[in-house]
Design a protein around this motif. Structure first.
Motif, PDB file in Angstrom:
ATOM      1  N   VAL A  32      14.625  11.252   9.037  1.00 24.76           N
ATOM      2  CA  VAL A  32      14.665  11.623   7.644  1.00 24.76           C
ATOM      3  C   VAL A  32      14.134  10.444   6.756  1.00 24.76           C
ATOM      4  O   VAL A  32      14.659   9.143   7.156  1.00 24.76           O
ATOM      5  N   GLY A  33      13.261  10.495   6.053  1.00 22.91           N
ATOM      6  CA  GLY A  33      12.524   9.172   5.484  1.00 22.91           C
ATOM      7  C   GLY A  33      12.066   8.301   6.186  1.00 22.91           C
ATOM      8  O   GLY A  33      11.846   7.152   5.759  1.00 22.91           O
ATOM      9  N   GLN A  34      11.507   8.548   7.342  1.00 27.99           N
ATOM     10  CA  GLN A  34      10.758   7.628   8.255  1.00 27.99           C
ATOM     11  C   GLN A  34       9.414   7.962   8.418  1.00 27.99           C
ATOM     12  O   GLN A  34       9.143   9.062   8.452  1.00 27.99           O
ATOM     13  N   GLY A  35       8.684   7.150   9.025  1.00 26.04           N
ATOM     14  CA  GLY A  35       7.329   7.418   9.652  1.00 26.04           C
ATOM     15  C   GLY A  35       6.097   6.987   8.521  1.00 26.04           C
ATOM     16  O   GLY A  35       6.737   6.240   7.444  1.00 26.04           O
ATOM     17  N   PRO A  36       5.037   7.160   8.748  1.00 32.26           N
ATOM     18  CA  PRO A  36       3.832   6.427   7.856  1.00 32.26           C
ATOM     19  C   PRO A  36       4.208   7.055   6.632  1.00 32.26           C
ATOM     20  O   PRO A  36       3.449   6.200   5.824  1.00 32.26           O
ATOM     21  N   ALA A  37       4.471   8.189   6.380  1.00 33.75           N
ATOM     22  CA  ALA A  37       4.287   8.640   4.715  1.00 33.75           C
ATOM     23  C   ALA A  37       5.437   8.130   4.065  1.00 33.75           C
ATOM     24  O   ALA A  37       5.294   7.975   2.842  1.00 33.75           O
ATOM     25  N   PHE A  38       6.360   7.278   4.718  1.00 33.31           N
ATOM     26  CA  PHE A  38       7.427   6.450   3.880  1.00 33.31           C
ATOM     27  C   PHE A  38       7.121   4.910   3.926  1.00 33.31           C
ATOM     28  O   PHE A  38       7.889   4.329   3.306  1.00 33.31           O
ATOM     29  N   LYS A  39       5.963   4.617   4.508  1.00 32.62           N
ATOM     30  CA  LYS A  39       5.698   3.110   4.494  1.00 32.62           C
ATOM     31  C   LYS A  39       5.647   2.453   3.173  1.00 32.62           C
ATOM     32  O   LYS A  39       6.052   1.295   3.211  1.00 32.62           O
ATOM     33  N   PRO A  40       4.944   3.199   2.168  1.00 29.86           N
ATOM     34  CA  PRO A  40       4.841   2.434   0.981  1.00 29.86           C
ATOM     35  C   PRO A  40       6.075   1.912   0.122  1.00 29.86           C
ATOM     36  O   PRO A  40       6.074   1.102  -0.463  1.00 29.86           O
ATOM     37  N   TRP A  41       7.307   2.747   0.672  1.00 27.18           N
ATOM     38  CA  TRP A  41       8.365   2.296   0.191  1.00 27.18           C
ATOM     39  C   TRP A  41       9.064   0.786   0.709  1.00 27.18           C
ATOM     40  O   TRP A  41       9.612   0.195   0.234  1.00 27.18           O
ATOM     41  N   PRO A  55       0.550  -5.420  -8.210  1.00 31.94           N
ATOM     42  CA  PRO A  55       1.572  -4.682  -8.953  1.00 31.94           C
ATOM     43  C   PRO A  55       1.207  -3.150  -8.499  1.00 31.94           C
ATOM     44  O   PRO A  55       2.226  -2.172  -8.923  1.00 31.94           O
ATOM     45  N   LEU A  56       0.095  -2.521  -8.275  1.00 33.48           N
ATOM     46  CA  LEU A  56      -0.330  -1.228  -7.588  1.00 33.48           C
ATOM     47  C   LEU A  56       0.706  -0.610  -6.861  1.00 33.48           C
ATOM     48  O   LEU A  56       0.866   0.519  -6.568  1.00 33.48           O
ATOM     49  N   HIS A  57       1.139  -1.270  -5.689  1.00 34.88           N
ATOM     50  CA  HIS A  57       2.283  -1.075  -4.816  1.00 34.88           C
ATOM     51  C   HIS A  57       3.484  -0.517  -5.360  1.00 34.88           C
ATOM     52  O   HIS A  57       3.862   0.352  -4.965  1.00 34.88           O
ATOM     53  N   ALA A  58       3.662  -0.987  -6.343  1.00 35.87           N
ATOM     54  CA  ALA A  58       5.025  -0.466  -7.227  1.00 35.87           C
ATOM     55  C   ALA A  58       4.568   0.719  -7.933  1.00 35.87           C
ATOM     56  O   ALA A  58       5.482   1.675  -8.034  1.00 35.87           O
ATOM     57  N   ALA A  59       3.396   0.956  -8.407  1.00 33.89           N
ATOM     58  CA  ALA A  59       2.976   1.836  -9.335  1.00 33.89           C
ATOM     59  C   ALA A  59       2.892   3.344  -8.575  1.00 33.89           C
ATOM     60  O   ALA A  59       3.421   4.477  -9.064  1.00 33.89           O
ATOM     61  N   ILE A  60       2.873   3.337  -7.261  1.00 34.70           N
ATOM     62  CA  ILE A  60       2.680   4.537  -6.626  1.00 34.70           C
ATOM     63  C   ILE A  60       3.762   4.974  -5.927  1.00 34.70           C
ATOM     64  O   ILE A  60       3.758   6.037  -5.510  1.00 34.70           O
ATOM     65  N   LEU A  61       4.839   4.248  -6.479  1.00 34.14           N
ATOM     66  CA  LEU A  61       6.251   4.960  -5.946  1.00 34.14           C
ATOM     67  C   LEU A  61       6.690   5.558  -7.411  1.00 34.14           C
ATOM     68  O   LEU A  61       8.176   6.096  -7.073  1.00 34.14           O
ATOM     69  N   ALA A  62       6.023   5.634  -8.342  1.00 32.78           N
ATOM     70  CA  ALA A  62       6.693   6.321  -9.704  1.00 32.78           C
ATOM     71  C   ALA A  62       7.034   7.862  -9.291  1.00 32.78           C
ATOM     72  O   ALA A  62       6.449   8.369  -8.618  1.00 32.78           O
ATOM     73  N   ALA A  63       7.769   8.457 -10.095  1.00 35.16           N
ATOM     74  CA  ALA A  63       8.179  10.069 -10.238  1.00 35.16           C
ATOM     75  C   ALA A  63       6.808  10.657 -10.626  1.00 35.16           C
ATOM     76  O   ALA A  63       5.825  10.060 -11.313  1.00 35.16           O
ATOM     77  N   ASN A  64       6.526  11.857 -10.239  1.00 34.42           N
ATOM     78  CA  ASN A  64       5.508  12.614 -10.623  1.00 34.42           C
ATOM     79  C   ASN A  64       5.727  14.077 -10.117  1.00 34.42           C
ATOM     80  O   ASN A  64       6.500  14.188  -9.336  1.00 34.42           O
ATOM     81  N   PRO A  65       4.966  14.914 -10.914  1.00 36.40           N
ATOM     82  CA  PRO A  65       5.284  16.517 -10.676  1.00 36.40           C
ATOM     83  C   PRO A  65       4.912  16.790  -9.180  1.00 36.40           C
ATOM     84  O   PRO A  65       4.028  16.625  -8.679  1.00 36.40           O
ATOM     85  N   HIS A  66       5.922  17.404  -8.583  1.00 37.06           N
ATOM     86  CA  HIS A  66       5.962  17.919  -7.310  1.00 37.06           C
ATOM     87  C   HIS A  66       5.322  16.898  -6.358  1.00 37.06           C
ATOM     88  O   HIS A  66       4.806  17.423  -5.325  1.00 37.06           O
ATOM     89  N   ASP A  67       5.372  15.818  -6.434  1.00 35.51           N
ATOM     90  CA  ASP A  67       4.894  14.687  -5.510  1.00 35.51           C
ATOM     91  C   ASP A  67       3.419  14.892  -5.264  1.00 35.51           C
ATOM     92  O   ASP A  67       3.039  14.600  -4.230  1.00 35.51           O
ATOM     93  N   THR A  68       2.696  15.180  -6.408  1.00 34.48           N
ATOM     94  CA  THR A  68       1.235  15.566  -6.501  1.00 34.48           C
ATOM     95  C   THR A  68       0.515  13.993  -6.398  1.00 34.48           C
ATOM     96  O   THR A  68      -0.797  14.093  -5.926  1.00 34.48           O
ATOM     97  N   GLN A  69       1.156  13.162  -6.898  1.00 30.83           N
ATOM     98  CA  GLN A  69       0.653  11.909  -7.022  1.00 30.83           C
ATOM     99  C   GLN A  69      -0.868  11.925  -7.563  1.00 30.83           C
ATOM    100  O   GLN A  69      -1.788  11.544  -7.053  1.00 30.83           O
ATOM    101  N   PRO A  70      -0.768  12.338  -8.875  1.00 28.70           N
ATOM    102  CA  PRO A  70      -2.180  12.471  -9.355  1.00 28.70           C
ATOM    103  C   PRO A  70      -2.735  11.602 -10.141  1.00 28.70           C
ATOM    104  O   PRO A  70      -3.088  11.240 -11.466  1.00 28.70           O
ATOM    105  N   TRP A  71      -2.919  10.241  -9.449  1.00 24.38           N
ATOM    106  CA  TRP A  71      -3.148   9.068  -9.907  1.00 24.38           C
ATOM    107  C   TRP A  71      -4.462   8.358  -9.083  1.00 24.38           C
ATOM    108  O   TRP A  71      -4.605   8.374  -7.893  1.00 24.38           O
ATOM    109  N   LEU A  72      -5.412   7.754  -9.627  1.00 23.40           N
ATOM    110  CA  LEU A  72      -6.225   6.908  -9.223  1.00 23.40           C
ATOM    111  C   LEU A  72      -6.353   5.510  -9.946  1.00 23.40           C
ATOM    112  O   LEU A  72      -6.076   5.659 -11.088  1.00 23.40           O
ATOM    113  N   PHE A  73      -6.639   4.556  -9.093  1.00 23.26           N
ATOM    114  CA  PHE A  73      -6.739   3.133 -10.002  1.00 23.26           C
ATOM    115  C   PHE A  73      -7.997   2.594  -9.625  1.00 23.26           C
ATOM    116  O   PHE A  73      -8.532   2.574  -8.399  1.00 23.26           O
ATOM    117  N   ALA A  74      -8.739   1.937 -10.805  1.00 29.81           N
ATOM    118  CA  ALA A  74     -10.010   1.157 -10.577  1.00 29.81           C
ATOM    119  C   ALA A  74      -9.571  -0.226 -10.993  1.00 29.81           C
ATOM    120  O   ALA A  74      -9.351  -0.506 -12.050  1.00 29.81           O
TER     121      ALA A  74
END
Ligand SMILES: Cc1cc2nc3c(=O)[nH]c(=O)nc-3n(C[C@H](O)[C@H](O)[C@H](O)COP(=O)(O)O)c2cc1C
Length: 391
Positions: A32-41, A55-74
């Motif tokens: 539970v909560g382990q493995g590559p998908a949880f590494k960013p935490w 600071p983008l490492h913290a940005a991707i841990l934000a809440a978001n609808p259905h965990d779609t993570q609908p973001w990109l950063f340049a």
């Protein structure tokens, strides 16, 4: 019983156990909560030599609808463009991509909190414009930030970033102190955004029945049900392949039920929908506080981003107070769906009268309280996957 028969039965028993063990391993029952998908935490602080990317490492841990993570950063030098990745949408569940922009706002809040801690001051321009139904999947810029060196600050909300998780399990009846609610309200409200808490039993019951009714409407709409189900991930393999979506471990069921659900074949769509409705009615609408985030115009892009920032801030602050939180946004999802279909709607006016705020409209509904069990983290894609050249 003869020796041969005993050996055969023993062998069959071992084979069943072996198969069960393999299934348990394959489906991630013990991970539970382990493995590559949880590494960013674990890597959420980034490294000091990464400059404005840190600071983008913290940005991707934000809440978001259905965990779609609908973001990109340049990120280029001192500038960071934040884009809404419109391809990662919930379809008819979020026809105007309003929730998507709230999710992007959540990421911007984490990003800004982290940047201030790492020694940056920021100029931010949030994009305005109208959210329209079923827009193209091309990414759109949601905000542009310019970072400048500044004295680093300390921030307890930043420290709460890896501990904030959506908690969908049962909450205690214990009330939340009024003083704590006032602090949260002050932190999350500004001229663009208002937060309303409902603690009175009658108002909570009215809102709870609105949430349950909206859930019933959603599951009776085959397109909405299907568009939501696209983001469900059940086994370990699926979670590690996609690193997104809603999984069994974060669904709010007990550890034992979660283990059973992973071992059994996946539920068919109708049973999964019914289970969600039952959980909503019997567990998730029971909390000492139900609440809403209001804006002047929920389909203005900048307001959606501002509301997302407010939710992230509120949830981080709630985390520092030992409070659990869960968005329960079904009524507003139905407002959007009704508008898209040109149908009459009573959810918007129902929420507005509960909020007693005529010049404002609800864009987000949630519950708050003391959880009986801690929540599990949800998967995240690695930062490299959401970095793009052009913003
Ligand atoms: C705009 C928005 C709407 C959401 N709606 C719901 C909801 O209706 N029900 C729910 O259980 N969670 C909802 N969530 C929570 C997300 O599913 C959650 O943030 C995401 O899966 C990531 O998990 P985490 O918050 O634990 O990191 C919503 C989040 C956002 C930002």
């Amino acid at each position: 019983m003869g020796t041969t028969r005993r050996i055969v039965i023993g062998g069959a028993g071992l084979a069943v156990l072996g198969a069960l063990g393999y299934r348990a391993w394959d489906r991630g029952v013990f991970e539970v909560g382990q493995g590559p998908a949880f590494k960013p935490w674990e890597e959420w602080r980034g490294r000091g030599d990464e400059g404005t990317r840190q600071p983008l490492h913290a940005a991707i841990l934000a809440a978001n609808p259905h965990d779609t993570q609908p973001w990109l950063f340049a990120a280029h030098g001192a500038s960071i463009a934040v884009l809404a990745d419109r391809a990662r949408n919930l379809g008819s569940f979020d026809p105007f991509r309003r929730e998507m922009h709230l999710g992007v706002g959540c990421a911007i809040e984490n990003l800004m909190r982290a940047a201030a801690v790492y020694g940056y001051s920021m100029n931010v321009i949030v994009s305005g414009g109208r959210l329209e139904p079923s827009p193209a999947n091309t990414p759109v810029r949601a905000a542009h930030l310019w970072l400048d060196a500044a004295p680093a600050i300390r921030d307890p909300l930043f420290e709460a970033i890896p501990n904030r998780h959506t908690n969908r399990g049962p909450y205690e009846e214990r009330p939340v102190a009024d003083a704590d609610l006032r602090k949260l309200e002050a932190l999350a409200s500004d001229k663009e955004v208002r937060v309303v808490f409902l603690t009175d039993a009658k108002a909570r019951a009215d809102m709870a029945s609105m949430i349950v009714e909206a859930t019933g409407r959603i599951i009776a709409d085959p397109q909405m049900s299907q568009d939501s189900a696209r983001w469900f991930r059940t086994g370990k393999r699926e979670v590690n392949e996609h690193r997104d979506g809603i999984g069994i471990d974060s669904s709010g069921v007990s550890r034992l039920v979660a283990a059973g659900a992973k071992l059994l074949p996946d539920l068919d769509a109708a049973t999964a929908d019914k289970t969600w409705l039952n959980m909503t009615r019997d567990v998730q609408t029971h909390a000492p506080v139900l609440g809403m985030i209001l804006v002047r115009d929920r389909l203005e892009m900048g307001s959606a981003v501002a509301a997302g920032r407010a939710w992230q801030r509120l949830h981080l602050a709630a985390t520092t107070m030992g409070l659990a939180a869960q968005p329960l946004n079904q009524p507003v999802e139905m407002v959007d769906r009704n508008q898209e279909r040109g149908r009459d709607d009573h959810f918007a006016s129902g929420l507005q009268s509960l909020a007693r705020a005529t010049a404002w409209e609800a864009t987000f509904t949630f519950r708050l309280g003391y959880a009986k069990e801690p929540a599990q983290p949800s998967p995240r894609r690695p930062l490299d996957e959401v970095m793009v050249e052009q913003g």
